[in-house]
Each structure stands twice: as structure tokens, then as C-alpha cells.
Design an enzyme around this catalytic site. Structure first.
Site, short mmCIF file in Angstrom:
data_model
loop_
_atom_site.label_atom_id
_atom_site.label_comp_id
_atom_site.label_asym_id
_atom_site.label_seq_id
_atom_site.Cartn_x
_atom_site.Cartn_y
_atom_site.Cartn_z
N TYR A 70 19.36 -13.67 -15.73
CA TYR A 70 19.83 -12.96 -14.54
C TYR A 70 19.71 -11.45 -14.73
O TYR A 70 19.36 -10.72 -13.80
CB TYR A 70 21.29 -13.33 -14.24
CG TYR A 70 21.80 -12.79 -12.93
CD1 TYR A 70 21.75 -13.58 -11.77
CD2 TYR A 70 22.33 -11.50 -12.83
CE1 TYR A 70 22.20 -13.08 -10.56
CE2 TYR A 70 22.78 -11.00 -11.62
CZ TYR A 70 22.72 -11.80 -10.49
OH TYR A 70 23.17 -11.31 -9.30
N PHE A 123 3.93 2.74 8.26
CA PHE A 123 3.62 1.34 8.55
C PHE A 123 4.76 0.80 9.40
O PHE A 123 5.86 1.37 9.42
CB PHE A 123 3.48 0.54 7.24
CG PHE A 123 3.22 -0.91 7.51
CD1 PHE A 123 2.04 -1.31 8.12
CD2 PHE A 123 4.15 -1.88 7.21
CE1 PHE A 123 1.80 -2.63 8.41
CE2 PHE A 123 3.92 -3.22 7.49
CZ PHE A 123 2.74 -3.59 8.09
N ASP A 124 4.56 -0.31 10.11
CA ASP A 124 5.57 -0.76 11.08
C ASP A 124 6.95 -1.06 10.48
O ASP A 124 7.96 -0.69 11.05
CB ASP A 124 5.05 -1.92 11.96
CG ASP A 124 4.63 -3.13 11.16
OD1 ASP A 124 4.60 -3.06 9.92
OD2 ASP A 124 4.31 -4.16 11.77
N ASP A 212 4.56 5.53 -0.34
CA ASP A 212 4.49 4.13 0.08
C ASP A 212 3.14 3.65 -0.43
O ASP A 212 2.10 3.98 0.14
CB ASP A 212 4.60 4.04 1.61
CG ASP A 212 4.47 2.62 2.12
OD1 ASP A 212 4.20 1.71 1.31
OD2 ASP A 212 4.61 2.41 3.33
N ALA A 214 1.55 0.60 -1.17
CA ALA A 214 1.04 -0.77 -1.09
C ALA A 214 -0.40 -0.86 -1.60
O ALA A 214 -0.77 -1.81 -2.28
CB ALA A 214 1.13 -1.26 0.35
N LYS A 255 0.02 -6.38 -2.16
CA LYS A 255 -1.35 -5.89 -1.97
C LYS A 255 -1.92 -5.53 -3.35
O LYS A 255 -2.45 -6.38 -4.04
CB LYS A 255 -1.35 -4.66 -1.04
CG LYS A 255 -1.08 -5.00 0.42
CD LYS A 255 0.37 -5.05 0.74
CE LYS A 255 0.66 -5.05 2.22
NZ LYS A 255 2.09 -5.30 2.49
N HIS A 446 5.88 -7.14 17.83
CA HIS A 446 4.58 -7.82 17.76
C HIS A 446 4.63 -9.13 16.99
O HIS A 446 3.83 -10.02 17.23
CB HIS A 446 3.52 -6.89 17.15
CG HIS A 446 3.91 -6.32 15.83
ND1 HIS A 446 4.94 -5.40 15.70
CD2 HIS A 446 3.44 -6.53 14.58
CE1 HIS A 446 5.06 -5.08 14.43
NE2 HIS A 446 4.17 -5.75 13.73
N1 F0G Z 1 3.98 -0.31 3.57
C1 F0G Z 1 2.71 -0.54 3.95
C2 F0G Z 1 1.71 0.56 3.96
C3 F0G Z 1 2.34 -1.85 4.33
O1 F0G Z 1 1.08 -2.08 4.71
C4 F0G Z 1 3.30 -2.89 4.29
C5 F0G Z 1 2.97 -4.25 4.67
C6 F0G Z 1 4.61 -2.59 3.90
C7 F0G Z 1 4.89 -1.28 3.54
C8 F0G Z 1 5.71 -3.61 3.87
O2 F0G Z 1 5.57 -4.46 2.81
O3 F0G Z 1 5.20 -6.72 3.81
O4 F0G Z 1 5.82 -6.44 1.41
O5 F0G Z 1 7.49 -6.02 3.17
N2 F0G Z 1 1.91 -4.56 5.25
C9 F0G Z 1 1.44 -5.87 5.60
C10 F0G Z 1 0.21 -5.74 6.45
C11 F0G Z 1 2.45 -6.80 6.14
O6 F0G Z 1 -0.21 -6.77 7.02
O7 F0G Z 1 -0.36 -4.67 6.55
P1 F0G Z 1 6.04 -6.00 2.81
#
Ligand code: F0G
Length: 454
Positions: A70, A123-124, A212, A214, A255, A446
Site C-alpha cells: 500500500y 485540453f478539455d 501538461d 501527455a 500517451k 461531447h
Molecule cells: N492533457 C492532455 C493534453 C490530454 O490530451 C489529455 C487526454 C489529458 C490531459 C487528460 O488525461 O485522459 O489521462 O485523464 N487526452 C485524451 C485524448 C483523452 O483523447 O486526447 P486523461
């Protein structure tokens, strides 16, 4: 240079194209929202490159070494050492995925309602978490036309950044988020010069910079290929320099850490770690596992290094470019040059007869599924959502249909099938209709909205 992929395939997963009639029925049952399609009804799944990659034999075998303690598991320390080696950040916390990192960080850094968070482009989910924590997210992306070549179309407009800070006051800005690569702007890279300048401005005003990251390995590849002075450097050395221009990171490990689930937070100083860590324990889990199994941490530690391999990166970005070239040579309007993880079709140009608030980028996803069983996603005004104050649709600077390519999953022959579907849809583009909501959720609409054709 050999043309083939730098791997061979040890395990296969069958896929198949169902009939046109079956696709029509499946799309209707999914309320014209690709998120509601069953993956078994999809032939080539380009919905996302997130968590959809193939792990290597080294990652699978590392999973057998998972320490499921843990607290203080040896798997955590392997991960921590890897992250610190790549980033220089000493304080590392795993999270269940990127948005877990975002929620933990924003809930602690946004201390007053109405504060701003500034980014080259959110990102969204990042935008959603900033809003949920009471902040106003602001995009300060450089303005480039989609069909014009620029090596770093993900860049922050640093002139606007400094103006914004002067106009609104540094005390009203919670932090600056540097997104690399810039997903919402088409997976476009950010230059080292731009990252350095953003950090310089931030420090001048005492502001925090979080990455950020990814898709940071892909960004390092673009810097190596396109920015003067980096051609002879290894991706890992480029990464180290990049992280030196920031105070910490949030990462979706799904990613560029080449895993199916996972996320990360990492910070340069202990104070920030303590502050954000306080939110991780109740939401994600203890600081050394963050909602993941020990085996997930093992796979992530290996994947983080594999993604920085120059041969892997050349193959990876090369495959995305291959699809981009096929489309561009057939006259399909795309964001040019293509980004690192996806080809972004310029749906506003592809479907000029569909107004932006009938979401041309989304209308095209329906057409591509019908044409070739290809699943794509809209990145445009649908994803932007509504202004929380006025309730009006926010118009995105782009109306994209994104073809995101999973890592190490499809072959270039699959890319040819995708190109054929897109080109066929382009030939009969006048027949494609816009969409309207039959159900519209308030946040991140979306994902779960229902639609009808106009
Ligand atoms: N930041 C970026 C630039 C992303 O592209 C994503 C996710 C996230 C944060 C959030 O990360 O999904 O692990 O919680 N992008 C995916 C996409 C979902 O389809 O572009 P997560």
C-alpha cells in the site's frame, strides 16, 4: 534507413469491418455520438491515442515484478527514479490518469473563485477541472492558419501573455499551463525557445509554470527535427532541458508513457508537493500509488524510457505523417504540418456548408464511420462547451475532426484504409449534414451528448 516498424508483432487482436447497413444501425443506436459506439462495431479505432497503445514485452514482463504494498512499494521507487532522471523533479506522485492529476493540482492551486489559469491551449479535461475549481481558463495560442507551414504551431503567444499578466495582475493568475504537444491545436509542438520565454516571463511576475506533458516525448522529437541546435541531442536531453523551464508537471501517462492507464504529478519543490499531495490522498490514493496497482507503476517506468527512444519516435511520428501525406495529396484540408499523435482534418473547410454551431467536425465523424468503419472525434466548438456565465456556445478557433493514432497498434496498410474512407467522404461532402443536440450535458458535453442530423 529501413522503412519498417522498429518491432515485430507477438500477439494479435482480430478486427473486422461490419456491413454498411450494420454501421448505419450502430450509429443511430449511438445517437450519432462515437463515444457510444461499441468497439466491436469499429474497424479502425482512431477515437483516441490515449491508453490504446500496445505495450512492449519489457513492459509486460516488468508487470510481473509489481510490488503491491500500500505504501512505499519498490515499484513506486522505480517509477520515481525514472521520472526524476527525465525531468529533474524530485517529488513524484502517481495518479490514476491525467485528470486525477489535474483535479488534485487545480483544487489546491486555485485559491479564489474567478482566478485565471493561462495556457497555450487547454485540453478539455484540463479546462473542465480549472472551471470546476472556480477558475477562468484562458488560451493564449499563437494564431496560425491551418494550411500554412510553421514548425511550432503549438506555441504560446508570449506577447499576449505578458499583456494579460499586466492587465489582470499576477495575483489573479493561479498558474500557467504549458501543454506539450498542444493537443487542442492539432497535436502541434511547442518550441524550446517558446517554453524558455514563457518561463522567463512567468518568473518575472512570480508565476508558477506547470507542464501538461501527455505527449512530451513527441514534442522532444519535433524539437530535435525542427529547432536549430537540437539535431545532435538525444530526446532525453531535450526533455531535461525542457523540464528545467518549469516548476512541475501533470501527465496523462496513457500517451507518452505507453501504458493503458496511469498519470503523474511531479514537482521541483517540496512545498508544492505537500500542497497538491494533500488532495491526492482522498481522491486518488496514498502518495506512492495514486489509484494504480504496483504493476501499473512498473509498466509506466519502462514505458517512459521506451517513448524517448529515437527510433520509436521516428516511427511513431512518421506513421502520423504518412496518413497526413495521403490525405493532403488527395486535396483533403488538414492542419499542416501534421502533429505528433493525430491528423486533424479541417472540417470547417471540408464542410463549408455546415455552420460552426452545427458542429462540422462532429458531422464528419459520423460520415467517416459510415464510409469505412473509422472512429474519429471532434475537436472544436462542440468540445469547447458553453460559457459558464452567459450560457452561449463558445466558438473554437478551429473545427477539427481528429484521427488519433494509437501507438504501435496499426500498420500503414490500415492508414491506407483510413485515407480511402476520408477521401470517399470528401468526394460526396455536399451530402454530409450538420448535427443538433437531442440531449446536452452541462460539463464535458461531447462525451455523453445525444444528436440528430439537421
Ligand atoms: N492533457 C492532455 C493534453 C490530454 O490530451 C489529455 C487526454 C489529458 C490531459 C487528460 O488525461 O485522459 O489521462 O485523464 N487526452 C485524451 C485524448 C483523452 O483523447 O486526447 P486523461
Amino acid at each position: 534507413m529501413p522503412k519498417g516498424e522498429p518491432f515485430k508483432i507477438k500477439m494479435v487482436e482480430p478486427i473486422r469491418l461490419i456491413s454498411r447497413e450494420e454501421r448505419e444501425a450502430a450509429l443511430k443506436a449511438a445517437h450519432y455520438n462515437p463515444f457510444f459506439l461499441r468497439s466491436s462495431d469499429v474497424y479502425i479505432d482512431l477515437l483516441t491515442d490515449s491508453g490504446t497503445g500496445a505495450m512492449s514485452q519489457f513492459q509486460w514482463s516488468a508487470m510481473m515484478l509489481g510490488d503491491e504494498a500500500y505504501a512505499g512499494a519498490s515499484s513506486y521507487y522505480k517509477l520515481k527514479e525514472t521520472v526524476t532522471d527525465i525531468t529533474g523533479y524530485e517529488y513524484v506522485i502517481p495518479t490514476h490518469q491525467g485528470r486525477g492529476a489535474e483535479k488534485s493540482a487545480f483544487s489546491q492551486l486555485i485559491t479564489r473563485k474567478g482566478m485565471y489559469v493561462v495556457s497555450n491551449m487547454f485540453f478539455d479535461t484540463t479546462r473542465g477541472h480549472a472551471q470546476l475549481a472556480g477558475a477562468r481558463p484562458v488560451d493564449l495560442l499563437m494564431d496560425y492558419p491551418t494550411d500554412e507551414f510553421h514548425p511550432f504551431k503549438g506555441n504560446m503567444d508570449t506577447v499576449k501573455l505578458e499583456q494579460f499578466i499586466n492587465e489582470h495582475g499576477a495575483e489573479n493568475i493561479a498558474c500557467i499551463i504549458m501543454t506539450v504537444t498542444n493537443n487542442s491545436a492539432g497535436g502541434q509542438p511547442v518550441s524550446m525557445a517558446n517554453i524558455r520565454e514563457t518561463y522567463r516571463i512567468a518568473k518575472k511576475y512570480g508565476l508558477l509554470v506547470l507542464f501538461d506533458v501527455a505527449r512530451y516525448a513527441e514534442n522532444c522529437h519535433f524539437i530535435r527535427m525542427r529547432e536549430e541546435g537540437y539535431a545532435d541531442k538525444l530526446p532525453i536531453d531535450i526533455a531535461r532541458e525542457m523540464f528545467s523551464y518549469g516548476d512541475g508537471l501533470m501527465m496523462s501517462a496513457k500517451k507518452d508513457a505507453l501504458v493503458n492507464i496511469g498519470g503523474l504529478l511531479a514537482f521541483r519543490d517540496e512545498e508544492l508537493y505537500n500542497k497538491v499531495g494533500g488532495a491526492v490522498v482522498p481522491f486518488e490514493g496514498f502518495l506512492t500509488y495514486g489509484g494504480l496497482a504496483g504493476r501499473d507503476l512498473e509498466a509506466m517506468a519502462v514505458g517512459l524510457r521506451e517513448a524517448l527512444d529515437p527510433d520509436y519516435l521516428a516511427y511513431r511520428v512518421g506513421q502520423v505523417q504518412y496518413l497526413g501525406e495521403l490525405l493532403r495529396s488527395a486535396g483533403v484540408p488538414i492542419q499542416w504540418p501534421v502533429g505528433g499523435h493525430a491528423v486533424f482534418i479541417d472540417a470547417a473547410k471540408f464542410l463549408p456548408h455546415i455552420p460552426w454551431d452545427q458542429f462540422p467536425g462532429h458531422a464528419l465523424t459520423a460520415a467517416l464511420y459510415l464510409e469505412g468503419g473509422v472512429r474519429a472525434v471532434e475537436v472544436g466548438s462542440l468540445m469547447m462547451g458553453r460559457d459558464p456565465e452567459t450560457g452561449e456556445n463558445v466558438r473554437s478557433p478551429f473545427e477539427f475532426t481528429r484521427l488519433a493514432i494509437p501507438r504501435r497498434v496499426y500498420t500503414n496498410q490500415h492508414m491506407e484504409d483510413v485515407a480511402e474512407a476520408v477521401i470517399n467522404a470528401y468526394k460526396r461532402r455536399e451530402e454530409i449534414r450538420g448535427v443538433r443536440f437531442t440531449k446536452e450535458p452541462k460539463v464535458l458535453r461531447h462525451f455523453t451528448a445525444h444528436f440528430d442530423l439537421v
